[in-house]
Design an enzyme around this catalytic site. Structure first.
Site, PDB file in Angstrom:
ATOM      1  N   HIS A   1      39.551  -0.411 -28.565  1.00 52.42           N
ATOM      2  CA  HIS A   1      39.712  -1.857 -28.818  1.00 52.42           C
ATOM      3  C   HIS A   1      38.337  -2.531 -28.863  1.00 52.42           C
ATOM      4  O   HIS A   1      38.018  -3.273 -29.802  1.00 52.42           O
ATOM      5  CB  HIS A   1      40.588  -2.442 -27.711  1.00 52.42           C
ATOM      6  N   GLU A   2      37.532  -2.275 -27.827  1.00 50.87           N
ATOM      7  CA  GLU A   2      36.219  -2.925 -27.774  1.00 50.87           C
ATOM      8  C   GLU A   2      35.310  -2.425 -28.892  1.00 50.87           C
ATOM      9  O   GLU A   2      34.508  -3.174 -29.445  1.00 50.87           O
ATOM     10  CB  GLU A   2      35.568  -2.686 -26.409  1.00 50.87           C
TER      11      GLU A   2
ATOM     12  N   GLY B   1      40.096  -6.839 -18.890  1.00 52.61           N
ATOM     13  CA  GLY B   1      40.000  -5.403 -19.087  1.00 52.61           C
ATOM     14  C   GLY B   1      38.620  -4.972 -19.521  1.00 52.61           C
ATOM     15  O   GLY B   1      38.049  -4.019 -18.990  1.00 52.61           O
ATOM     16  N   ALA B   2      38.044  -5.675 -20.497  1.00 51.58           N
ATOM     17  CA  ALA B   2      36.732  -5.324 -21.020  1.00 51.58           C
ATOM     18  C   ALA B   2      36.259  -6.446 -21.927  1.00 51.58           C
ATOM     19  O   ALA B   2      37.028  -7.339 -22.290  1.00 51.58           O
ATOM     20  CB  ALA B   2      36.782  -3.999 -21.784  1.00 51.58           C
ATOM     21  N   MET B   3      34.975  -6.378 -22.305  1.00 53.70           N
ATOM     22  CA  MET B   3      34.381  -7.382 -23.190  1.00 53.70           C
ATOM     23  C   MET B   3      33.432  -6.714 -24.161  1.00 53.70           C
ATOM     24  O   MET B   3      32.596  -5.891 -23.781  1.00 53.70           O
ATOM     25  CB  MET B   3      33.646  -8.439 -22.366  1.00 53.70           C
ATOM     26  N   GLU B   4      33.533  -7.133 -25.419  1.00 54.69           N
ATOM     27  CA  GLU B   4      32.892  -6.438 -26.525  1.00 54.69           C
ATOM     28  C   GLU B   4      31.444  -6.833 -26.753  1.00 54.69           C
ATOM     29  O   GLU B   4      30.981  -6.869 -27.903  1.00 54.69           O
ATOM     30  CB  GLU B   4      33.684  -6.693 -27.815  1.00 54.69           C
TER      31      GLU B   4
END
Length: 861
Positions: free
Chosen positions: A308-309, A274-277
């Site tokens: 979230h990220e 979904g995504a990466m921080e």
């Protein structure tokens, strides 16, 4: 443990002697647009200290070629010190300078530096993704989270490109056809958190300003990017609005200024997750740029991921776990904060906890009932273990337990503990006890027993109401029985619900209490009238499976659609979402026949006001039909669901989210000729439903349904691709071709994924999705034996990301027979020495299959 798979012990030994001072990394991707160039030049200079001069160690690097290695001014022979995964470092000094020049490979799998060519305009785009350990595919490093350091990146790229990294760029030098971007040093971060994004990205810029308590002014430059061909669909204003709301919320609650300067958010193609921080340069899958109409649930989901990220900037980036055992220290917190902040930050998405209860916890319940379940604080032996632990336990169960912890210690104590944790461990690495120490100090509670019960054991408890009443219909005793091992302390609310004059099922009483041990009496309920429904875990305070007494279950059979925890029985309801979750768990556990669950969906899904819950019901009903239903009644059930979809589609408000959701569900369930004819009519314009816009994504949904039933030709699909000559269109056409109900289509899909390693990750996913269709069991049955034969080769030869997709995606899950179960058991029993991570994946597939057989047996009775 040599090779790619770094063990925890090796990481611990290396961290005991190595302290990294800085990294300077130069990547030359100036020829990236040339498809004939499979590699790029990577030059890494690492300054580091060694606590034991004279000791040996190693750096990590996955590269097809190492050009040179220099340690403390001495040239080392790459043929002697590089084995394909590690660079041996002999005789270290107290202070060391290591320079490694390598030709590193562009990725097609989303691991390392991924290269993508946009079919819409031919432009090339790059981005990195590393978690847990793929930075070593791009530059030489010490690839473990507890060896943090500042990173200075320099990137040489085509002159027409922009480049983004964790920090701001300090200068850009024109070099004719190329430009070199030099970025400021980062704060100390882990290798897996570094990032580079490069290409002709479309960008929208903004800024965030905040007055800090000390009187200083915080300025954060903001940017949101996507591919140029997606720019017409890019709603950057909405993305940046949520971003600013989140920054306000986290500054207020965490009381620690955002520490990474700028805040870029890059939406990138063919992304695996979904995504990466990545601090200062967050990457998202570009499917969050909506090309067509989506429901409000999709926007809510994107807002959740943005927040979230952002939570990771503190939980994970500022303070990072020492090793992957404590992955939950960032992921559980970010998953919890993604929902918590949607409400707390004042976003327009007010159903976050309904979505969490209905969707995220379903993931956790499933994962926690596998034989491979693990505690939230896991035993991670090596990197392959770590890769598999990005799962429903670490994310959703951990977030559920944190929600329970907030109820247990109190909101104020929880956030004050977090603030103390950040102040004490900023830019460092932590373990479980570091967080518990902070929370114990602020809450005054002993959290060791709580931690042992919730964080260091696995499994899900079941809470069931037990009600005794007198002849006058008044409660003499209401108790909550807890099953499961271990028994845990639960802070719960018990809700009593009754029908009002209009037939709505509304809450009349609520009791909040601590439930521990096998049985807890709700003393305050004595003397109250017997309710129509008892809902334990009302308000979803704890993590458990909910059961019902017989009276309550009978009430749900007739009144689930009017269940509400507020005055509006027709509005969104957390209580109703919890009831849907509970009956789904009953079905999965083989305690409610699939026909009864589907009957509830047929009767009440049309009344569901929360479109996110409705879409979950559609997904679960489809899954129940595919694997839990009595095979002899599958066709009957399927027709009933399709008729329900058609009825609700015709009755939904024109242009509404519910209309779109029912249109998609009709595409998923259509089997009869008249249903398929309607879909074709909607495609060619001869059919029409008032208010329904058949845009590009919906067109592909209809084409997939037609293709899977042999009602679409390859020529028609090629024509649709001409209409939608984009990356999304290419993926959709690939899935449709693989879904064609012919032996040739299945053979082609299998060969493209299993027999070849040429496809990029996005097309691997599309081929698998088209191949394994529940209505094509006879066509895919011949691949069960080849699947088991190929497993070990696939695991050995493919990257772990692609191998995981193949192992999970091609498992014969729709061959729900005892014979398939026996074949799975035979593979497991004869491969005791197979890679543990591979065995875990197969064990989980096996458990899903065994559960399906139990549910089918229940449905036949």
């Amino acid at each position: 443990m040599p090779g790619k798979n770094l063990s925890r012990e090796e990481a611990r030994d290396r961290a005991a002697i190595i302290r990294v001072e800085s990294y300077r990394v130069h990547l030359d991707v100036s020829a990236a647009a040339d498809p004939g160039r499979p590699t790029f030049r990577s030059t890494t200079r690492i300054s580091f200290d060694c606590a034991e001069p004279g000791a040996t160690s190693f750096a990590d690097l996955l590269a097809p070629e190492v050009v040179s290695v220099e340690l403390n001014g001495l040239a080392l022979d790459p043929a002697e010190v590089f084995d394909g995964a590690r660079v041996a470092l002999p005789v270290l000094a107290a202070h060391n300078e290591l320079t490694v020049v390598a030709e590193c490979a562009y990725s097609r799998t989303g691991e390392g530096l991924h290269r993508f060519v946009d079919p819409a305009d031919g432009e090339t785009y790059l981005y990195t993704h590393y978690e847990p350990a793929d930075a070593r595919r791009v530059f030489a490093n010490f690839e473990q989270p507890d060896l943090k350091a500042p990173f200075s990146f320099t990137v040489t790229a085509p002159a027409a490109w922009d480049v983004y990294a964790n920090a701001v760029h300090e200068r850009v030098t024109d070099e004719g056809a190329a430009r070199t971007w030099e970025f400021a040093p980062t704060r100390p971060i882990s290798t897996y958190l570094t990032a580079v994004v490069a290409g002709p990205y479309h960008v929208v810029r903004d800024h965030y300003t905040r007055e800090l308590p000390d009187g200083t002014r915080l300025e954060i430059p903001l940017a949101a990017t996507c591919r140029r061909s997606l720019a017409p669909h890019f709603d950057a204003d909405e993305i940046l609005t949520v971003t600013k709301q989140g920054l306000d919320f986290f500054h207020q609650e965490f009381d620690y200024p955002y520490p990474f300067g700028k805040y870029d958010q890059c939406f990138v193609p063919e992304y695996n997750i979904g995504a990466m921080e990545n601090p200062g340069c967050v990457t998202f899958r570009e499917e969050f740029v909506f090309r067509s109409k989506v429901t409000e649930a999709a926007y809510e989901s994107r807002a959740n991921v943005i927040l979230h990220e952002m939570a990771h900037m503190w939980f994970g980036d500022l303070v990072t776990m020492k090793w992957w055992d404590d992955l939950w220290l960032k992921e559980s917190f970010a998953d919890f904060m993604g929902s918590y902040a949607q409400i707390g930050a004042g976003t327009r998405y007010r159903s976050a906890w309904i979505t969490f209860a209905n969707r995220r916890k379903a993931w956790a319940y499933r994962q926690d009932q596998f034989p491979t379940t693990h505690p939230i604080t896991a035993d991670i032996r090596d990197l392959e273990d770590a890769k598999l632990n990005f799962d429903g336990i670490t994310y959703a169960k951990g977030a559920s337990v944190l929600k329970q912890l907030v109820a247990y210690v109190g909101r104020d104590a929880f956030f004050e503990g977090a603030r103390a944790y950040f102040r004490k461990h900023a830019f460092g690495n932590t373990v479980l006890t570091d967080l518990l120490d902070a929370l114990e100090e602020t809450s005054g509670r002993d959290l060791r027993a709580w931690s042992a019960a919730w964080l260091q054991t696995s499994g899900v408890n079941t809470l069931t109401p037990e009600l005794v009443h007198d002849a006058e219909g008044r409660i003499t005793e209401l108790a909550v029985r807890q099953d499961g091992t271990p028994l845990r302390p639960h802070r719960i609310a018990v809700g009593l619900y009754d029908l009002d004059a209009d037939g709505a099922l509304l809450r009349t009483d609520r009791y909040e209490l601590d439930a521990a041990g096998e049985r807890t009496v709700v003393a305050a309920a004595a003397g109250r009238p017997v309710p129509a429904l008892v809902l334990v875990n009302d308000d979803d305070l704890t993590y458990c499976k909910v059961r019902f007494d017989e009276r309550s279950l009978e009430t749900l059979r007739t009144g689930l659609g009017r269940l509400a925890d507020g005055a509006d029985a027709d509005g969104p309801s957390l209580a109703r979402a919890l009831a849907w979750s509970a009956v789904w768990n009953l079905t999965r556990d083989g305690l409610m026949p699939t026909r009864d669950y589907l009957d509830l969906v047929l009767r009440f899904a049309g009344r569901e006001s929360d479109v996110g819950v409705l879409q979950s019901l559609h997904q679960q009903a489809g899954g129940a039909l595919a694997v839990y239903a009595d095979p002899a009644r599958r066709a009957e059930y399927g027709t009933a669901l399709a008729e329900c979809a058609l009825r609700e589609l015709s009755q939904a408000a024109p242009g509404s989210d519910h209309q779109l959701a029912w249109a998609r569900f009709l595409a998923d369930t259509a089997e009869r000729a008249d249903h398929l004819q309607l879909l074709r009519g909607l495609l060619d314009g001869t059919g029409r439903i008032d208010g329904l816009t058949v845009d590009q994504e919906l067109r592909w949904s209809f084409w997939l349904a037609l293709a899977a039933h042999g009602e679409a030709t390859a020529e028609e699909l090629a024509a649709e691709l001409e209409r939608d000559n984009t990356a999304g269109g290419r993926r959709q056409r690939t899935q449709c071709l693989a879904a064609l109900p012919t032996p040739e289509a299945k053979a082609a899909a299998w060969a493209a994924v299993v027999d070849s390693d040429e496809l990029p990750n996005a097309l691997v996913e599309a081929e698998i999705a088209g191949f394994n269709r529940p209505g094509q069991r006879e066509l895919t049955a011949p691949y069960a034996a080849p699947y088991f034969e190929a497993l070990e080769t696939v695991w050995a030869e493919r990257s772990i990301e692609i191998a995981m997709r193949i192992v999970g995606g091609f498992f014969p899950r729709y061959q729900t027979t005892p014979e398939t179960l026996a074949a799975t058991d035979a593979w497991l029993s004869t491969r005791p020495d197979a890679a543990p991570a591979l065995r875990r994946l197969v064990l989980e597939c096996r458990d899903d299959l065994a559960r399906a057989l139990r549910a089918q047996e229940c449905d036949t009775q």
